[in-house]
Design a protein around this motif. Sequence first.
Motif, PDB file in Angstrom:
ATOM      1  N   PHE A  61      -1.414   2.729   9.752  1.00  0.00           N
ATOM      2  CA  PHE A  61      -2.751   3.294   9.529  1.00  0.00           C
ATOM      3  C   PHE A  61      -2.639   4.741   9.055  1.00  0.00           C
ATOM      4  O   PHE A  61      -3.360   5.159   8.139  1.00  0.00           O
ATOM      5  CB  PHE A  61      -3.556   3.205  10.830  1.00  0.00           C
ATOM      6  CG  PHE A  61      -4.902   3.865  10.758  1.00  0.00           C
ATOM      7  CD1 PHE A  61      -5.968   3.238  10.129  1.00  0.00           C
ATOM      8  CD2 PHE A  61      -5.106   5.114  11.323  1.00  0.00           C
ATOM      9  CE1 PHE A  61      -7.214   3.847  10.057  1.00  0.00           C
ATOM     10  CE2 PHE A  61      -6.341   5.729  11.255  1.00  0.00           C
ATOM     11  CZ  PHE A  61      -7.393   5.093  10.624  1.00  0.00           C
ATOM     12  N   TRP A  62      -1.730   5.511   9.670  1.00  0.00           N
ATOM     13  CA  TRP A  62      -1.559   6.916   9.263  1.00  0.00           C
ATOM     14  C   TRP A  62      -1.038   7.000   7.826  1.00  0.00           C
ATOM     15  O   TRP A  62      -1.430   7.884   7.072  1.00  0.00           O
ATOM     16  CB  TRP A  62      -0.582   7.591  10.217  1.00  0.00           C
ATOM     17  CG  TRP A  62      -0.411   9.059   9.944  1.00  0.00           C
ATOM     18  CD1 TRP A  62      -1.268  10.066  10.276  1.00  0.00           C
ATOM     19  CD2 TRP A  62       0.683   9.680   9.256  1.00  0.00           C
ATOM     20  NE1 TRP A  62      -0.768  11.277   9.856  1.00  0.00           N
ATOM     21  CE2 TRP A  62       0.429  11.071   9.223  1.00  0.00           C
ATOM     22  CE3 TRP A  62       1.850   9.195   8.685  1.00  0.00           C
ATOM     23  CZ2 TRP A  62       1.298  11.971   8.634  1.00  0.00           C
ATOM     24  CZ3 TRP A  62       2.726  10.094   8.092  1.00  0.00           C
ATOM     25  CH2 TRP A  62       2.444  11.475   8.068  1.00  0.00           C
ATOM     26  N   MET A  63      -0.159   6.070   7.436  1.00  0.00           N
ATOM     27  CA  MET A  63       0.355   6.078   6.068  1.00  0.00           C
ATOM     28  C   MET A  63      -0.763   5.789   5.062  1.00  0.00           C
ATOM     29  O   MET A  63      -0.861   6.453   4.025  1.00  0.00           O
ATOM     30  CB  MET A  63       1.470   5.042   5.930  1.00  0.00           C
ATOM     31  CG  MET A  63       2.058   4.960   4.535  1.00  0.00           C
ATOM     32  SD  MET A  63       3.360   3.712   4.432  1.00  0.00           S
ATOM     33  CE  MET A  63       2.400   2.216   4.740  1.00  0.00           C
ATOM     34  N   VAL A  64      -1.595   4.815   5.376  1.00  0.00           N
ATOM     35  CA  VAL A  64      -2.691   4.475   4.463  1.00  0.00           C
ATOM     36  C   VAL A  64      -3.673   5.640   4.357  1.00  0.00           C
ATOM     37  O   VAL A  64      -4.117   6.007   3.254  1.00  0.00           O
ATOM     38  CB  VAL A  64      -3.405   3.202   4.941  1.00  0.00           C
ATOM     39  CG1 VAL A  64      -4.638   2.929   4.090  1.00  0.00           C
ATOM     40  CG2 VAL A  64      -2.467   2.012   4.867  1.00  0.00           C
ATOM     41  N   MET A  65      -4.035   6.238   5.476  1.00  0.00           N
ATOM     42  CA  MET A  65      -4.947   7.371   5.445  1.00  0.00           C
ATOM     43  C   MET A  65      -4.337   8.575   4.724  1.00  0.00           C
ATOM     44  O   MET A  65      -5.029   9.310   4.024  1.00  0.00           O
ATOM     45  CB  MET A  65      -5.353   7.758   6.869  1.00  0.00           C
ATOM     46  CG  MET A  65      -6.227   6.745   7.583  1.00  0.00           C
ATOM     47  SD  MET A  65      -7.863   6.512   6.808  1.00  0.00           S
ATOM     48  CE  MET A  65      -7.599   4.990   5.889  1.00  0.00           C
ATOM     49  N   SER A  66      -3.043   8.795   4.895  1.00  0.00           N
ATOM     50  CA  SER A  66      -2.388   9.918   4.217  1.00  0.00           C
ATOM     51  C   SER A  66      -2.346   9.714   2.713  1.00  0.00           C
ATOM     52  O   SER A  66      -2.334  10.689   1.948  1.00  0.00           O
ATOM     53  CB  SER A  66      -0.963  10.087   4.749  1.00  0.00           C
ATOM     54  OG  SER A  66      -0.978  10.414   6.126  1.00  0.00           O
ATOM     55  N   SER A  67      -2.302   8.458   2.271  1.00  0.00           N
ATOM     56  CA  SER A  67      -2.310   8.197   0.831  1.00  0.00           C
ATOM     57  C   SER A  67      -3.643   8.532   0.185  1.00  0.00           C
ATOM     58  O   SER A  67      -3.735   8.582  -1.044  1.00  0.00           O
ATOM     59  CB  SER A  67      -1.979   6.723   0.569  1.00  0.00           C
ATOM     60  OG  SER A  67      -3.027   5.878   1.027  1.00  0.00           O
ATOM     61  N   LEU A  68      -4.648   8.781   0.999  1.00  0.00           N
ATOM     62  CA  LEU A  68      -5.981   9.122   0.477  1.00  0.00           C
ATOM     63  C   LEU A  68      -6.330  10.581   0.733  1.00  0.00           C
ATOM     64  O   LEU A  68      -7.495  10.975   0.625  1.00  0.00           O
ATOM     65  CB  LEU A  68      -7.042   8.217   1.124  1.00  0.00           C
ATOM     66  CG  LEU A  68      -6.882   6.723   0.848  1.00  0.00           C
ATOM     67  CD1 LEU A  68      -7.891   5.920   1.645  1.00  0.00           C
ATOM     68  CD2 LEU A  68      -7.035   6.434  -0.647  1.00  0.00           C
ATOM     69  N   LYS A  69      -5.321  11.410   1.058  1.00  0.00           N
ATOM     70  CA  LYS A  69      -5.546  12.833   1.294  1.00  0.00           C
ATOM     71  C   LYS A  69      -4.939  13.650   0.157  1.00  0.00           C
ATOM     72  O   LYS A  69      -4.092  13.165  -0.589  1.00  0.00           O
ATOM     73  CB  LYS A  69      -4.909  13.269   2.623  1.00  0.00           C
ATOM     74  CG  LYS A  69      -5.460  12.588   3.862  1.00  0.00           C
ATOM     75  CD  LYS A  69      -4.720  13.056   5.098  1.00  0.00           C
ATOM     76  CE  LYS A  69      -5.220  12.364   6.355  1.00  0.00           C
ATOM     77  NZ  LYS A  69      -4.469  12.806   7.562  1.00  0.00           N
ATOM     78  N   ASP A  70      -5.348  14.907   0.087  1.00  0.00           N
ATOM     79  CA  ASP A  70      -4.701  15.814  -0.853  1.00  0.00           C
ATOM     80  C   ASP A  70      -3.405  16.322  -0.240  1.00  0.00           C
ATOM     81  O   ASP A  70      -3.109  16.094   0.938  1.00  0.00           O
ATOM     82  CB  ASP A  70      -5.622  16.979  -1.204  1.00  0.00           C
ATOM     83  CG  ASP A  70      -6.067  17.763   0.022  1.00  0.00           C
ATOM     84  OD1 ASP A  70      -5.275  18.597   0.495  1.00  0.00           O
ATOM     85  OD2 ASP A  70      -7.197  17.517   0.513  1.00  0.00           O
ATOM     86  N   ALA A  71      -2.600  17.029  -1.036  1.00  0.00           N
ATOM     87  CA  ALA A  71      -1.262  17.419  -0.602  1.00  0.00           C
ATOM     88  C   ALA A  71      -1.278  18.331   0.617  1.00  0.00           C
ATOM     89  O   ALA A  71      -0.370  18.274   1.463  1.00  0.00           O
ATOM     90  CB  ALA A  71      -0.523  18.107  -1.753  1.00  0.00           C
TER      91      ALA A  71
END
Length: 301
Positions: A53-63
């Motif tokens: 879940f954290w990986m998926v959410m991180s893929s939708l964040k800015d750097a």
Amino acid sequence: MSETKMLITPPSPRKRAAGGQATGAGTPQRKIGRALLYVLLIAAAAALLLPFFWMVMSSLKDANSVFSVPIHWIPEIFVWDNYVEIWQKSDILVWIRNTVVVSVGVTFLQVTTGSFAAYGFSRIRFRGRDALFLLYVATIAVPWQSYMIPQFIMLSNAGLANTLWSILLLQAFGAFGVFLMKQYYETIPEELSEAARLDGLSEYGIWARIMVPLSIPAIASLALLTFVNTWNDFLGPLIYLRDPSLWTMQLGLNNFVSSLYNVDYGVLFAGLVISVVPIAIIFLLGQRYFVEGIATSGMKG
């Protein structure tokens, strides 16, 4: 004519009360135990799914928001462009193509060689069969790192280094697959093979027409495990594949990180999500066969 009457003695009130108390006392305990079991299973499943879940959410964040402190599990602004940039900034299509070729090829070779060798160990009688099988299975305990250098020298002398053939031939045979398939073949009645021999069917025909169709759960389990391990393999491609046009998904993503001075981790996590999706889909589709094959393969030793 005289009628026969059956006398049924009803249970005494004391016995009925004792039975009711026993049942009533057992039911709440059983419900509490089941509730605790469900709570533990839900907690374990949540712990396993949390990194995904954290990986998926991180893929939708800015750097700048990926490793922010404190952690923001849900991004304030969903950056869907990360999935577009990973295709534009990298050769992810080439990586996916190479990974699919290697994974499908290795899976086909291991299933074919493993099932065929397992048929020989389980149905063909020859001197030293059990000792040879134990010796072959014992190679599972030998780490690949102990003999990867001789393998690399051998494949380099054969002119196969820096080609996809090196990965295919390197993993074409697997002792675990032979062990898994042999255990499953032991659960199939040998009378089927004897009847096929009497009908004039050769050993190759028995393997192809009888054993393989009856061992679909074991084949699915072996195929799933082999595909996942090959898809996620990093060390093998790192050693043998030096040409960027031959990189697999894991090797490509690793070089994508090292090739940028300022890594956009949102874009990187988008690539990681893309690499995980095929594995998740294949596992969900083959989950039933996987569980059945593993459970049945352990019935006989």
